[in-house]
Design a protein around this motif. Structure first.
Motif, PDB file in Angstrom:
ATOM      1  N   UNK A 100      67.773-114.667 -12.307  1.00 10.79           N
ATOM      2  CA  UNK A 100      68.894-115.054 -13.175  1.00 10.79           C
ATOM      3  C   UNK A 100      69.647-116.268 -12.656  1.00 10.79           C
ATOM      4  N   UNK A 101      69.292-116.764 -11.465  1.00 10.44           N
ATOM      5  CA  UNK A 101      70.047-117.863 -10.855  1.00 10.44           C
ATOM      6  C   UNK A 101      69.579-119.219 -11.380  1.00 10.44           C
ATOM      7  N   UNK A 102      70.506-120.169 -11.542  1.00 10.62           N
ATOM      8  CA  UNK A 102      70.090-121.559 -11.801  1.00 10.62           C
ATOM      9  C   UNK A 102      69.308-122.106 -10.606  1.00 10.62           C
ATOM     10  N   UNK A 103      68.626-123.212 -10.815  1.00  5.47           N
ATOM     11  CA  UNK A 103      67.726-123.735  -9.794  1.00  5.47           C
ATOM     12  C   UNK A 103      68.454-124.053  -8.494  1.00  5.47           C
ATOM     13  N   UNK A 104      69.607-124.717  -8.573  1.00  6.64           N
ATOM     14  CA  UNK A 104      70.333-125.079  -7.359  1.00  6.64           C
ATOM     15  C   UNK A 104      70.737-123.843  -6.566  1.00  6.64           C
ATOM     16  N   UNK A 105      71.279-122.847  -7.261  1.00  8.32           N
ATOM     17  CA  UNK A 105      71.708-121.628  -6.579  1.00  8.32           C
ATOM     18  C   UNK A 105      70.523-120.865  -5.997  1.00  8.32           C
ATOM     19  N   UNK A 108      69.459-122.593  -2.743  1.00  2.76           N
ATOM     20  CA  UNK A 108      70.393-122.282  -1.659  1.00  2.76           C
ATOM     21  C   UNK A 108      70.193-120.842  -1.174  1.00  2.76           C
ATOM     22  N   UNK A 109      70.007-119.922  -2.112  1.00  2.00           N
ATOM     23  CA  UNK A 109      69.850-118.507  -1.756  1.00  2.00           C
ATOM     24  C   UNK A 109      68.622-118.297  -0.882  1.00  2.00           C
ATOM     25  N   UNK A 110      67.483-118.846  -1.287  1.00  8.93           N
ATOM     26  CA  UNK A 110      66.256-118.668  -0.516  1.00  8.93           C
ATOM     27  C   UNK A 110      66.375-119.311   0.873  1.00  8.93           C
ATOM     28  N   UNK A 127      76.269-116.330  -3.476  1.00  9.70           N
ATOM     29  CA  UNK A 127      76.095-117.727  -3.884  1.00  9.70           C
ATOM     30  C   UNK A 127      76.649-117.931  -5.293  1.00  9.70           C
ATOM     31  N   UNK A 128      76.343-117.011  -6.186  1.00 10.30           N
ATOM     32  CA  UNK A 128      76.867-117.108  -7.542  1.00 10.30           C
ATOM     33  C   UNK A 128      78.392-117.103  -7.544  1.00 10.30           C
ATOM     34  N   UNK A 129      78.979-116.204  -6.757  1.00  9.51           N
ATOM     35  CA  UNK A 129      80.438-116.126  -6.684  1.00  9.51           C
ATOM     36  C   UNK A 129      81.024-117.397  -6.082  1.00  9.51           C
ATOM     37  N   UNK A 130      80.381-117.957  -5.064  1.00 12.14           N
ATOM     38  CA  UNK A 130      80.877-119.176  -4.431  1.00 12.14           C
ATOM     39  C   UNK A 130      80.869-120.345  -5.417  1.00 12.14           C
ATOM     40  N   UNK A 131      79.833-120.442  -6.228  1.00 15.02           N
ATOM     41  CA  UNK A 131      79.777-121.524  -7.211  1.00 15.02           C
ATOM     42  C   UNK A 131      80.835-121.333  -8.296  1.00 15.02           C
ATOM     43  N   UNK A 132      81.045-120.091  -8.717  1.00 14.25           N
ATOM     44  CA  UNK A 132      82.034-119.848  -9.775  1.00 14.25           C
ATOM     45  C   UNK A 132      83.454-120.082  -9.280  1.00 14.25           C
ATOM     46  N   UNK A 238      77.524-127.624   5.912  1.00 10.77           N
ATOM     47  CA  UNK A 238      77.869-127.984   4.534  1.00 10.77           C
ATOM     48  C   UNK A 238      76.901-129.036   3.999  1.00 10.77           C
ATOM     49  N   UNK A 239      76.620-130.060   4.786  1.00 12.55           N
ATOM     50  CA  UNK A 239      75.722-131.114   4.333  1.00 12.55           C
ATOM     51  C   UNK A 239      74.291-130.617   4.191  1.00 12.55           C
ATOM     52  N   UNK A 240      73.889-129.691   5.061  1.00 13.23           N
ATOM     53  CA  UNK A 240      72.537-129.134   4.935  1.00 13.23           C
ATOM     54  C   UNK A 240      72.413-128.298   3.656  1.00 13.23           C
ATOM     55  N   UNK A 241      73.381-127.425   3.408  1.00  5.97           N
ATOM     56  CA  UNK A 241      73.321-126.590   2.204  1.00  5.97           C
ATOM     57  C   UNK A 241      73.387-127.458   0.962  1.00  5.97           C
ATOM     58  N   UNK A 242      74.196-128.508   1.001  1.00  7.79           N
ATOM     59  CA  UNK A 242      74.304-129.414  -0.140  1.00  7.79           C
ATOM     60  C   UNK A 242      72.974-130.114  -0.403  1.00  7.79           C
ATOM     61  N   UNK A 243      72.284-130.521   0.663  1.00  3.85           N
ATOM     62  CA  UNK A 243      70.981-131.164   0.489  1.00  3.85           C
ATOM     63  C   UNK A 243      69.968-130.196  -0.105  1.00  3.85           C
ATOM     64  N   UNK A 244      70.001-128.942   0.333  1.00  2.00           N
ATOM     65  CA  UNK A 244      69.094-127.934  -0.217  1.00  2.00           C
ATOM     66  C   UNK A 244      69.382-127.729  -1.705  1.00  2.00           C
ATOM     67  N   UNK A 245      70.647-127.653  -2.073  1.00  2.00           N
ATOM     68  CA  UNK A 245      71.006-127.437  -3.477  1.00  2.00           C
ATOM     69  C   UNK A 245      70.521-128.576  -4.352  1.00  2.00           C
ATOM     70  N   UNK A 246      70.582-129.794  -3.840  1.00  5.74           N
ATOM     71  CA  UNK A 246      70.180-130.964  -4.618  1.00  5.74           C
ATOM     72  C   UNK A 246      68.694-131.274  -4.497  1.00  5.74           C
TER      73      UNK A 246
END
Length: 297
Positions: A100-105, A108-110, A127-132, A238-246
């Motif tokens: 049910x997660x969008x691709x970015x989330x 990050x989750x995996x 992750x879903x809660x953090x994005x919301x 933060x920068x690592x997780x951001x790179x993974x999301x993108x």
């Protein structure tokens, strides 16, 4: 002159007599069969007693089997279920379906699941809660996740030596009022409740400091240092997780954070023992560069 026939009466009498005869024969047959069966059972029982009387080993075996059967029946009658069935337990589980997660989330989750060895389903909910909540609080969700990673490594039951608790490691005794909306202080160990309270504290820190780096210094409660070690750690993650999301390659080098001077509103200064760091305390006076701590890693 009228003449009546006796044939119908004779026919009815014959049928009744036949039924009576049949019932009588059936009854006598049942008695004979029952009598013979009882006699057969009695004979078998008598033979069994004679054999058991003559063979002590057989008698002992029969007694043990009978005793075991009786004990099993007694235990089965007295036994209660060890674990109560609770079909509604799924309603309080903090987890989500990865599909049910969008691709970015999902990315990050995996990635977080592999790095921190945490089940992906609970991480998906966080992750879903953090994005919301990040969208509502105007905070980058990957920064929120980075704080959780550094503070507790996604352990919702973590506790520091000074009493910071839960995912975001916020001092529960200092932020008791923030947990009132979630039912009380024990909500600090509910992952979603702790996440929401921690984001409120982080948001307040950033507003007071005027920058993310300054807010992180307030959040960790750096008093005897400038908090650079903590800022570097959180911003790198933060920068690592951001790179993974993108979907971008991970950055191997993150420049160290510069010293951040934070001017907080003047209030009473907390008493701090030399060489210690505090967390989640009141604001520091404007005359000193040490800001008020909010949480401890």
């Amino acid at each position: 002159m009228t003449t009546f026939s006796n044939e119908p009466q004779q026919s009815t009498s014959g049928a009744v007599a036949a039924i009576k005869t049949a019932l009588g024969d059936t009854y006598r047959g049942f008695l004979d069969i029952t009598h013979n069966s009882v006699a057969l059972l009695g004979t078998a029982f008598a033979v069994g007693l004679i054999v058991l009387s003559a063979r002590a080993d057989l008698r002992q075996t029969a007694e043990q089997q009978l005793l075991g059967w009786l004990l099993q029946r007694q235990e089965a009658a007295m036994e209660e279920p060890l674990i109560a069935v609770e079909p509604t337990a799924i309603d309080r589980v903090t987890a989500a379906h990865l599909g049910d997660l969008p691709k970015q989330q999902a990315n990050v989750t995996y990635w977080l699941s592999r790095k921190y060895r945490v089940a992906p389903e609970p991480l998906a909910a966080l992750v879903t809660e953090a994005f919301e909540i990040g969208e509502k609080a105007k905070l980058d969700p990957t920064l929120i996740l980075a704080v959780m990673a550094v503070e507790s490594r996604f352990n919702p039951f973590a506790q520091s030596p000074v009493g910071a608790q839960g995912l975001m490691q916020v001092l529960t005794r200092v932020h008791t009022d923030k947990y009132e909306d979630f039912g009380g202080q024990l909500a600090a160990f509910d992952p979603v409740s702790n996440l929401r309270v921690g984001v409120r504290v982080l948001q307040d820190c950033i507003k007071r400091a005027g920058s993310v780096e300054g807010g992180l210094r307030l959040y960790v409660g750096a008093v005897t240092t400038d908090g650079g070690w903590y800022i570097d750690k959180v911003m790198s993650e933060h920068m690592r997780i951001q790179s993974v999301a993108l979907g971008k390659p991970l950055q191997r080098y993150v420049p160290p954070a510069r010293a951040v001077n934070v001017v907080a509103p003047p209030t009473a200064a907390p008493v701090v023992a030399p060489g210690t760091e505090i967390e989640a305390g009141p604001a520091a006076p404007a005359a000193t560069p040490a800001p008020a701590p909010m949480a401890q890693s």
